[in-house]
Scaffold this active site. Structure first.
Site, mmCIF file in Angstrom:
data_model
loop_
_atom_site.group_PDB
_atom_site.id
_atom_site.type_symbol
_atom_site.label_atom_id
_atom_site.label_comp_id
_atom_site.label_asym_id
_atom_site.label_seq_id
_atom_site.Cartn_x
_atom_site.Cartn_y
_atom_site.Cartn_z
ATOM 1 N N ASN A 192 5.808 -4.629 0.589
ATOM 2 C CA ASN A 192 5.948 -4.617 -0.926
ATOM 3 C C ASN A 192 7.068 -5.712 -1.320
ATOM 4 O OD1 ASN A 192 5.671 -0.965 -1.072
ATOM 5 N ND2 ASN A 192 4.064 -2.601 -1.899
ATOM 6 N N ASP A 234 0.793 6.171 -4.100
ATOM 7 C CA ASP A 234 0.153 5.146 -4.976
ATOM 8 C C ASP A 234 -0.276 5.474 -6.363
ATOM 9 O OD1 ASP A 234 -0.607 2.614 -5.076
ATOM 10 O OD2 ASP A 234 -2.028 3.076 -3.801
HETATM 11 C C1 IPE Z 1 3.535 3.041 -6.041
HETATM 12 O O1 IPE Z 1 2.404 2.743 -6.672
HETATM 13 C C2 IPE Z 1 3.670 2.334 -4.672
HETATM 14 C C3 IPE Z 1 4.857 1.766 -4.645
HETATM 15 C C4 IPE Z 1 5.171 0.816 -3.883
HETATM 16 C C5 IPE Z 1 6.263 2.260 -4.896
HETATM 17 P P1 IPE Z 1 1.857 1.228 -6.967
HETATM 18 O O2 IPE Z 1 2.952 0.613 -7.629
HETATM 19 O O3 IPE Z 1 1.143 0.533 -5.931
HETATM 20 O O4 IPE Z 1 0.712 1.418 -8.275
HETATM 21 P P2 IPE Z 1 -0.571 0.828 -8.441
HETATM 22 O O5 IPE Z 1 -1.263 0.772 -7.245
HETATM 23 O O6 IPE Z 1 -0.109 -0.595 -9.177
HETATM 24 O O7 IPE Z 1 -0.964 1.745 -9.310
HETATM 25 MG MG MG Z 2 -0.660 0.568 -5.032
#
Ligand code: IPE
Ligand code: MG
Length: 223
Positions: free
Chosen positions: A50, A2
């Site tokens: 996601n 993350d």
């Molecule tokens: C990567 O980080 C996690 C994935 C889904 C690839 P994020 O995209 O959640 O990053 P933040 O939380 O917006 O900083």
């Molecule tokens: Mg995130």
């Protein structure tokens, strides 16, 4: 993994630049984990939730996964690494699924670190899929126990994780290895995933090594 988005926005870059950087640093982390003797490393790359993100971000992430799967086979293989996949397969594009399955097949005999790529993974979804498998198998209700469920998850031969690392300061596990993490040690760090390094992994492993894992028992010397 993350914190890619925040890493990018702090640099006034598009979110995808953060994801690209996050994918780049993973290679070094996998190699470092292998040097430490870690046998299984799973990475939560894309969750069942996601899909709610903007379509450009989703398609950018999917292209990134496909790019890595198509271009990094030799490097993982030369380190004797094996790729495993955990997640729903039915919502991935045909070309991504082919890249995943090709990578799995090509590294099936490797005996080094197993890199488990979690894409369209959700712990609750994994349990739903397990229940479906158990019902389809026609199992007797009274014969169903914890082992039946463990054996019906995506990767029944992979041991439960000893340590779960969450980057970027969030204090939750967000549907990751829901069943398997019952006794996992949790480690939280403020480091954003693109800034995570071999040293960060060393720190997490050292914190893990200092913990007292009793799993509901009591150590003999405490009696
Ligand atoms: C990567 O980080 C996690 C994935 C889904 C690839 P994020 O995209 O959640 O990053 P933040 O939380 O917006 O900083
Ligand atoms: Mg995130």
């Amino acid at each position: 993994m993350d914190g890619n988005g925040r890493w990018a926005s702090r640099r006034a870059l598009p979110r995808l630049a953060g994801h690209r950087r996050g994918a780049e640093i993973l290679e070094g982390i996998v190699e470092h984990a292998g040097e430490l003797g870690i046998q299984y490393l799973s990475v939560y790359a894309f969750s069942t939730e996601n899909w709610k993100r903007a379509s450009e971000e989703v398609s950018g992430l999917m292209s990134l996964f496909e790019y890595y799967l198509k271009n990094k086979l030799e490097r993982l293989k030369s380190n004797h690494g094996r790729l495993r996949f955990a997640g729903r397969r039915d919502r991935l594009s045909r070309s991504l699924l082919e890249a995943v399955e090709n990578f799995e097949n090509e590294t099936r005999e490797e005996t080094g670190i197993q890199l488990i790529l979690c894409v369209d993974y959700g712990g609750r979804q994994e349990l739903v899929d397990a229940v479906k498998k158990i019902i389809a198998s026609g199992a007797e209700i009274d014969s169903i126990d914890e082992n039946t469920i463990s054996q019906s998850l995506y990767l029944p031969d992979v041991p439960d994780p000893d340590l779960i690392i969450r980057t970027s300061g969030e204090l939750r596990t967000s549907n990751f290895w829901l069943w398997e993490s019952a006794y996992s040690e949790l480690y939280f760090t403020d480091t954003l995933w693109p800034d995570f390094s071999g040293r960060s992994l060393d720190e997490a492993v050292a914190a893990y090594a200092a913990r007292d894992r009793r799993k509901g028992g009591v150590r003999v010397e405490q009696y």
